[in-house]
Design an enzyme around this catalytic site. Sequence first.
Site, short mmCIF file in Angstrom:
data_model
loop_
_atom_site.label_atom_id
_atom_site.label_comp_id
_atom_site.label_asym_id
_atom_site.label_seq_id
_atom_site.Cartn_x
_atom_site.Cartn_y
_atom_site.Cartn_z
N PRO A 1 -4.21 -1.07 8.18
CA PRO A 1 -5.55 -1.30 8.75
C PRO A 1 -5.56 -1.15 10.27
O PRO A 1 -6.62 -1.11 10.88
CB PRO A 1 -5.87 -2.74 8.33
CG PRO A 1 -4.57 -3.36 7.97
CD PRO A 1 -3.66 -2.26 7.54
N GLU B 1 2.78 -9.19 4.17
CA GLU B 1 2.20 -9.17 5.52
C GLU B 1 2.33 -7.80 6.17
O GLU B 1 1.82 -7.56 7.27
CB GLU B 1 2.88 -10.21 6.43
CG GLU B 1 2.56 -11.65 6.07
CD GLU B 1 1.07 -11.89 5.93
OE1 GLU B 1 0.32 -11.53 6.86
OE2 GLU B 1 0.65 -12.43 4.89
N ARG C 1 -7.71 17.95 -2.67
CA ARG C 1 -8.88 18.78 -3.00
C ARG C 1 -9.15 19.86 -1.97
O ARG C 1 -9.91 20.79 -2.21
CB ARG C 1 -10.11 17.94 -3.33
CG ARG C 1 -10.71 17.10 -2.27
CD ARG C 1 -11.58 16.00 -2.87
NE ARG C 1 -12.57 16.48 -3.83
CZ ARG C 1 -13.65 17.18 -3.53
NH1 ARG C 1 -13.89 17.48 -2.29
NH2 ARG C 1 -14.50 17.57 -4.46
N ASP D 1 -19.36 20.07 0.23
CA ASP D 1 -19.21 18.61 0.16
C ASP D 1 -19.71 17.93 1.43
O ASP D 1 -19.68 18.51 2.50
CB ASP D 1 -17.72 18.23 0.03
CG ASP D 1 -17.26 18.24 -1.40
OD1 ASP D 1 -18.10 18.29 -2.30
OD2 ASP D 1 -16.03 18.17 -1.61
N1 SAH Z 1 -1.05 -8.24 7.86
C1 SAH Z 1 -1.47 -6.89 7.89
C2 SAH Z 1 -2.13 -6.46 6.58
C3 SAH Z 1 -1.18 -6.44 5.42
S1 SAH Z 1 -1.93 -5.85 3.98
C4 SAH Z 1 -2.48 -6.68 9.01
O1 SAH Z 1 -3.37 -7.53 9.16
O2 SAH Z 1 -2.45 -5.64 9.69
C5 SAH Z 1 -0.57 -5.10 3.18
C6 SAH Z 1 -0.48 -3.60 3.28
O3 SAH Z 1 -1.63 -3.00 2.72
C7 SAH Z 1 -0.41 -3.02 4.67
O4 SAH Z 1 0.89 -3.05 5.17
C8 SAH Z 1 -0.90 -1.60 4.46
O5 SAH Z 1 0.14 -0.74 4.00
C9 SAH Z 1 -1.91 -1.76 3.32
N2 SAH Z 1 -3.31 -1.79 3.82
C10 SAH Z 1 -4.14 -2.85 3.86
N3 SAH Z 1 -5.33 -2.54 4.37
C11 SAH Z 1 -5.30 -1.24 4.66
C12 SAH Z 1 -6.23 -0.32 5.24
N4 SAH Z 1 -7.45 -0.69 5.61
N5 SAH Z 1 -5.84 0.97 5.40
C13 SAH Z 1 -4.61 1.37 5.03
N6 SAH Z 1 -3.67 0.55 4.50
C14 SAH Z 1 -4.00 -0.74 4.31
#
Ligand code: SAH
Length: 249
Positions: free
Chosen positions: A85, A112, A150, A165
């Site tokens: 994220p 985490e 795609r 698209d």
């Molecule tokens: N503690 C972290 C979130 C961990 S969630 C933080 O707040 O940044 C666990 C895993 O899910 C992450 O390591 C990532 O690989 C995936 N993930 C969660 N949300 C995501 C998003 N919006 N985009 C891409 N990967 C995501």
Amino acid sequence: MNFNIITIFPTIFNTFKETGFIKRAITNKILSMNVINLRDFSINKHNKVDDKSYGGGPGMVMQFEPIYNAIVSIKKKSRIIFPSPQGETINQKKMSELSNLKDITLLCGRYEGVDQRVIDDLIDEEISVGDYVVSGGEIPSMLIIEGVTRLLPGAVDDENSIKLDSYQNHLLDYPHYTRPETIDNKKVPSILLEGNHEEISRWRRKQALGATWLKKPELLKNVKLSKEDDKLLEEYKEEYKRQNHEQNN
Ligand code: SAH
């Protein structure tokens, strides 16, 4: 194009690989997927790949060493992507860029996330799928694989459909209709039934411009519209206003 996927849940990719156009792309050798079980690279006899967070606090953290060993096992030049994220949010332009690469590795975080030294030393980039948090990188990885695949030549039956698209031309797609012709009182726009291809193209372009103006107006800032487009969009706006006016009175 090849994707390596490093995950503690490899089975989640089984149906994904065996379904629809992804399956077809694999059969046709346009795409390959190498799912790597991170636990195979555990340095712990119980196959653990995570541990407590230094400094305390909730949640477990994925360790550096198993990830390092999994990446080393790939042995090919690959772009190492960590879905997270905290990365830049993916969009159609980024999907296109990725579709030009030969080999991509997706590291799926869980818990985490991963030890910060993985992010600092082992990966090329973090990519987010949106400003929200899910529990693992597996679904974000599938999203990236689907969006990229795609765009690979030959992966989708009719490549013209890709060009039309949403986002591909900085515009949203036009509305689509299929049988039956009438549902309750709602009829398919008559122009689509009359077989005049020029008129149909014009109508579709107008609807694409109009949908973008209504739903994602910010996209119009990045696209240079022709005189004809300007005219079509004006027509759309007029029709839209008239319709809303009629509905409100
Ligand atoms: N503690 C972290 C979130 C961990 S969630 C933080 O707040 O940044 C666990 C895993 O899910 C992450 O390591 C990532 O690989 C995936 N993930 C969660 N949300 C995501 C998003 N919006 N985009 C891409 N990967 C995501």
